[in-house]
Write a protein that holds these residues in place. Structure first.
Motif, mmCIF file in Angstrom:
data_model
loop_
_atom_site.group_PDB
_atom_site.id
_atom_site.type_symbol
_atom_site.label_atom_id
_atom_site.label_comp_id
_atom_site.label_asym_id
_atom_site.label_seq_id
_atom_site.Cartn_x
_atom_site.Cartn_y
_atom_site.Cartn_z
ATOM 1 N N ILE A 18 -2.172 8.566 6.380
ATOM 2 C CA ILE A 18 -1.749 8.888 5.018
ATOM 3 C C ILE A 18 -2.090 10.359 4.808
ATOM 4 C CG2 ILE A 18 -1.978 8.371 2.573
ATOM 5 C CD1 ILE A 18 -3.036 5.586 3.392
ATOM 6 N N ALA A 19 -1.084 11.161 4.461
ATOM 7 C CA ALA A 19 -1.258 12.614 4.359
ATOM 8 C C ALA A 19 -0.826 13.096 2.987
ATOM 9 C CB ALA A 19 -0.434 13.320 5.439
ATOM 10 N N THR A 20 -1.591 14.017 2.418
ATOM 11 C CA THR A 20 -1.241 14.577 1.110
ATOM 12 C C THR A 20 -0.099 15.578 1.250
ATOM 13 O OG1 THR A 20 -2.880 16.353 1.353
ATOM 14 C CG2 THR A 20 -3.594 14.320 0.250
ATOM 15 N N ASP A 21 0.710 15.688 0.205
ATOM 16 C CA ASP A 21 1.777 16.690 0.213
ATOM 17 C C ASP A 21 1.212 18.108 0.182
ATOM 18 O OD1 ASP A 21 3.696 14.737 0.271
ATOM 19 O OD2 ASP A 21 4.418 15.057 -1.772
ATOM 20 N N ALA A 22 0.116 18.308 -0.525
ATOM 21 C CA ALA A 22 -0.486 19.638 -0.673
ATOM 22 C C ALA A 22 -1.528 19.867 0.424
ATOM 23 C CB ALA A 22 -1.130 19.748 -2.057
ATOM 24 N N PRO A 23 -1.777 21.134 0.790
ATOM 25 C CA PRO A 23 -1.235 22.352 0.173
ATOM 26 C C PRO A 23 0.070 22.858 0.798
ATOM 27 C CG PRO A 23 -2.974 22.929 1.701
ATOM 28 C CD PRO A 23 -2.907 21.415 1.689
ATOM 29 N N TYR A 59 -6.678 7.983 8.555
ATOM 30 C CA TYR A 59 -5.961 7.271 9.609
ATOM 31 C C TYR A 59 -6.432 5.823 9.685
ATOM 32 C CZ TYR A 59 -5.044 12.069 11.216
ATOM 33 O OH TYR A 59 -4.674 13.385 11.288
ATOM 34 N N PHE A 60 -5.515 4.949 10.107
ATOM 35 C CA PHE A 60 -5.891 3.559 10.359
ATOM 36 C C PHE A 60 -4.874 2.944 11.313
ATOM 37 C CE2 PHE A 60 -2.929 3.410 6.847
ATOM 38 C CZ PHE A 60 -2.203 2.234 7.013
ATOM 39 N N ARG A 61 -5.278 1.895 11.988
ATOM 40 C CA ARG A 61 -4.404 1.166 12.905
ATOM 41 C C ARG A 61 -3.818 -0.027 12.147
ATOM 42 N NH1 ARG A 61 -2.718 3.139 17.810
ATOM 43 N NH2 ARG A 61 -4.843 3.923 18.101
ATOM 44 N N GLU A 62 -2.502 -0.035 11.972
ATOM 45 C CA GLU A 62 -1.886 -1.133 11.211
ATOM 46 C C GLU A 62 -1.856 -2.408 12.067
ATOM 47 O OE1 GLU A 62 1.346 -2.543 11.761
ATOM 48 O OE2 GLU A 62 1.530 -1.406 13.608
ATOM 49 N N PRO A 63 -1.576 -3.580 11.484
ATOM 50 C CA PRO A 63 -1.733 -4.846 12.215
ATOM 51 C C PRO A 63 -0.910 -4.964 13.491
ATOM 52 C CG PRO A 63 -1.534 -5.277 9.866
ATOM 53 C CD PRO A 63 -1.257 -3.827 10.058
ATOM 54 N N ALA A 111 -6.730 5.947 -3.442
ATOM 55 C CA ALA A 111 -6.317 4.648 -3.991
ATOM 56 C C ALA A 111 -5.653 3.794 -2.907
ATOM 57 C CB ALA A 111 -5.368 4.857 -5.156
ATOM 58 N N MET A 112 -4.861 4.414 -2.061
ATOM 59 C CA MET A 112 -4.225 3.692 -0.958
ATOM 60 C C MET A 112 -5.276 3.162 0.015
ATOM 61 S SD MET A 112 -0.983 6.149 -0.026
ATOM 62 C CE MET A 112 0.573 6.074 -0.925
ATOM 63 N N ALA A 113 -6.259 4.010 0.337
ATOM 64 C CA ALA A 113 -7.310 3.599 1.262
ATOM 65 C C ALA A 113 -8.115 2.432 0.688
ATOM 66 C CB ALA A 113 -8.223 4.787 1.571
ATOM 67 N N ARG A 114 -8.390 2.467 -0.606
ATOM 68 C CA ARG A 114 -9.131 1.368 -1.234
ATOM 69 C C ARG A 114 -8.335 0.071 -1.197
ATOM 70 N NH1 ARG A 114 -11.424 4.672 -6.506
ATOM 71 N NH2 ARG A 114 -13.357 5.446 -5.548
ATOM 72 N N LYS A 115 -7.041 0.162 -1.450
ATOM 73 C CA LYS A 115 -6.200 -1.033 -1.424
ATOM 74 C C LYS A 115 -6.130 -1.617 -0.016
ATOM 75 C CE LYS A 115 -2.743 -1.464 -4.292
ATOM 76 N NZ LYS A 115 -1.412 -1.413 -4.973
ATOM 77 N N LEU A 116 -6.072 -0.748 0.995
ATOM 78 C CA LEU A 116 -6.100 -1.219 2.385
ATOM 79 C C LEU A 116 -7.363 -2.034 2.652
ATOM 80 C CD1 LEU A 116 -4.895 1.836 4.513
ATOM 81 C CD2 LEU A 116 -3.966 -0.482 4.646
ATOM 82 N N ALA A 117 -8.488 -1.522 2.192
ATOM 83 C CA ALA A 117 -9.764 -2.194 2.435
ATOM 84 C C ALA A 117 -9.878 -3.489 1.633
ATOM 85 C CB ALA A 117 -10.913 -1.252 2.113
ATOM 86 N N GLU A 118 -9.541 -3.407 0.350
ATOM 87 C CA GLU A 118 -9.752 -4.558 -0.546
ATOM 88 C C GLU A 118 -8.750 -5.681 -0.300
ATOM 89 O OE1 GLU A 118 -9.604 -2.796 -4.395
ATOM 90 O OE2 GLU A 118 -11.503 -1.699 -4.129
ATOM 91 N N ASN A 119 -7.492 -5.332 -0.044
ATOM 92 C CA ASN A 119 -6.450 -6.348 0.071
ATOM 93 C C ASN A 119 -6.154 -6.776 1.503
ATOM 94 O OD1 ASN A 119 -6.339 -5.866 -2.639
ATOM 95 N ND2 ASN A 119 -4.191 -5.244 -2.704
ATOM 96 N N HIS A 120 -6.505 -5.905 2.475
ATOM 97 C CA HIS A 120 -6.096 -6.177 3.856
ATOM 98 C C HIS A 120 -7.237 -6.077 4.869
ATOM 99 C CE1 HIS A 120 -1.913 -6.042 2.437
ATOM 100 N NE2 HIS A 120 -2.312 -5.022 1.696
ATOM 101 N N VAL A 131 0.805 -1.224 0.000
ATOM 102 C CA VAL A 131 0.000 0.000 0.000
ATOM 103 C C VAL A 131 0.838 1.274 0.000
ATOM 104 C CG1 VAL A 131 -1.786 1.293 1.254
ATOM 105 C CG2 VAL A 131 -1.855 -1.219 1.222
ATOM 106 N N LEU A 132 1.931 1.294 0.777
ATOM 107 C CA LEU A 132 2.620 2.549 1.056
ATOM 108 C C LEU A 132 3.890 2.775 0.241
ATOM 109 C CD1 LEU A 132 2.105 2.606 4.940
ATOM 110 C CD2 LEU A 132 0.798 3.831 3.186
ATOM 111 N N GLY A 133 4.195 1.871 -0.684
ATOM 112 C CA GLY A 133 5.278 2.129 -1.621
ATOM 113 C C GLY A 133 6.659 1.704 -1.180
ATOM 114 N N PHE A 134 6.758 0.837 -0.173
ATOM 115 C CA PHE A 134 8.047 0.364 0.318
ATOM 116 C C PHE A 134 8.330 -1.043 -0.196
ATOM 117 C CE2 PHE A 134 6.905 3.717 3.168
ATOM 118 C CZ PHE A 134 8.068 4.190 3.759
ATOM 119 N N SER A 135 9.574 -1.459 -0.059
ATOM 120 C CA SER A 135 9.945 -2.845 -0.318
ATOM 121 C C SER A 135 11.006 -3.257 0.695
ATOM 122 C CB SER A 135 10.478 -3.025 -1.748
ATOM 123 O OG SER A 135 11.599 -2.191 -1.966
ATOM 124 N N GLU A 136 11.040 -4.552 1.025
ATOM 125 C CA GLU A 136 12.050 -5.029 1.971
ATOM 126 C C GLU A 136 13.414 -5.010 1.296
ATOM 127 O OE1 GLU A 136 13.390 -9.086 4.327
ATOM 128 O OE2 GLU A 136 11.228 -8.795 3.950
#
Length: 313
Positions: free
Chosen positions: A272-277, A261-265, A235-244, A176-181
């Motif tokens: 998740i915060a937007t860069d703008a404004p 906001y959400f509580r991770e596992p 899109a991130m929020a939808r992926k959280l709901a659909e995949n997790h 969801v958040l764009g990271f990789s191990e």
């Protein structure tokens, strides 16, 4: 800049004790800029300080809710163990001497994933660290404080989470958040957000069945991750709901960014915060942080709110 390059940490929000002590430590000792002085939108009787670089760029912002008589937190599983800033590799010696001179509680330099790290604590016991990063000397740095620009912090390096198990949280970071191990060292699993330099790393310290944390002074309240705009956040929020199977809050307008906001596992509160404004929406970059800024809903209560807040020197 494309959306994919905007992933990483947006800001970290923590709980502090007396407001003046918090303000002095982060501006005078650590040399960060106070980029916004406002109130907790959910508790306007409390300040909300934002510290960062000159413009309050995403990936540089450490924020605090200072409560005068807050009880101390207790570090444990399910929370942020350490918040880490980047400094030029050659600045580690300067900072070690500065901590000794200023009486800042700190550990001896150590190595983590091949880089030199100095861990330290703020007056409320919050766990912080500096990592010396090669090749960042030419990056812009705030020099309006007491720390010369050549030694100044250049945004976040990482956060370290203390969790029972890395995998469930790692799945959120990667999907969801764009990271990789990208590596493992002892009990620490490292995740990185592509080529992101500032705020691009999350370390997870797998602690197993350890004592759970207790929120209080010195505790990190939540970690915010970047979304380029409203569409990417959705899109991130939808992926959280659909995949997790994780639901976020409704979007909340924080004036300087828009958040869900959400509580991770593992138990940590993620945002998740937007860069703008950005922070220049209600005052020029040249005068950021000088006056108390209130959300429009509170402007008619300004006198009452100002009377209830601690005086600042």
């Amino acid at each position: 800049m494309t959306a994919s390059t905007r992933h990483g940490i947006h800001h970290v929000t923590a709980i502090a004790g007396p407001a003046q002590r918090n303000l002095d430590f982060y501006t005078r000792i650590l040399g960060l800029r106070l980029v916004k002085k406002t109130v907790n939108f959910d508790d306007p009787g409390t300040y909300h300080f934002y510290f960062g670089d000159e413009a309050g760029s995403p990936g540089t912002i450490l924020t605090f809710f200072p409560w005068e008589y807050v009880a101390a937190g207790r570090l444990g599983v399910g929370e942020t163990q350490e918040t880490v800033f980047r400094v030029p590799e050659g600045a580690i010696g300067y900072w070690t001497h500065r901590f000794i001179e200023k009486g800042v509680a700190h550990d001896s330099p150590a190595r983590r994933f091949g880089e030199t790290i100095v861990s330290f604590r703020d007056p409320d016991g919050m766990r912080l660290a500096l990592i010396g990063v090669p090749g960042i000397e030419s990056e812009p740095a705030w020099s309006g404080g007491d720390v010369p620009a050549q030694f100044a912090m250049r945004g976040f390096h990482s956060v370290k989470l203390l969790l029972k198990d890395a995998a469930p949280t790692g799945a959120i970071l990667t999907d969801v958040l764009g990271f990789s191990e990208v590596g493992r060292e002892g009990q620490i699993v490292r995740y990185k957000a592509g080529a992101t330099g500032i705020g691009g790393i999350v370390d997870i310290h797998e602690a197993g069945a350890f004592l759970p944390g207790r929120m209080g002074g010195g505790s990190v309240h939540h970690i915010a991750f970047r979304a380029a705009d409203d569409a990417e956040e959705l899109a991130m929020a939808r992926k959280l709901a659909e995949n997790h199977g994780l639901q976020t809050t409704e979007q909340r307008d924080r004036n300087y960014f828009r958040s869900v906001y959400f509580r991770e596992p593992g138990g940590v509160l993620f945002e998740i915060a937007t860069d703008a404004p950005g922070f220049a929406i209600d005052e020029p970059v040249t005068s950021l942080g000088r006056s108390l800024k209130l959300p429009p809903a509170y402007e008619n209560r300004r006198r009452e709110i100002e009377r209830g807040l601690p005086e600042l020197a």
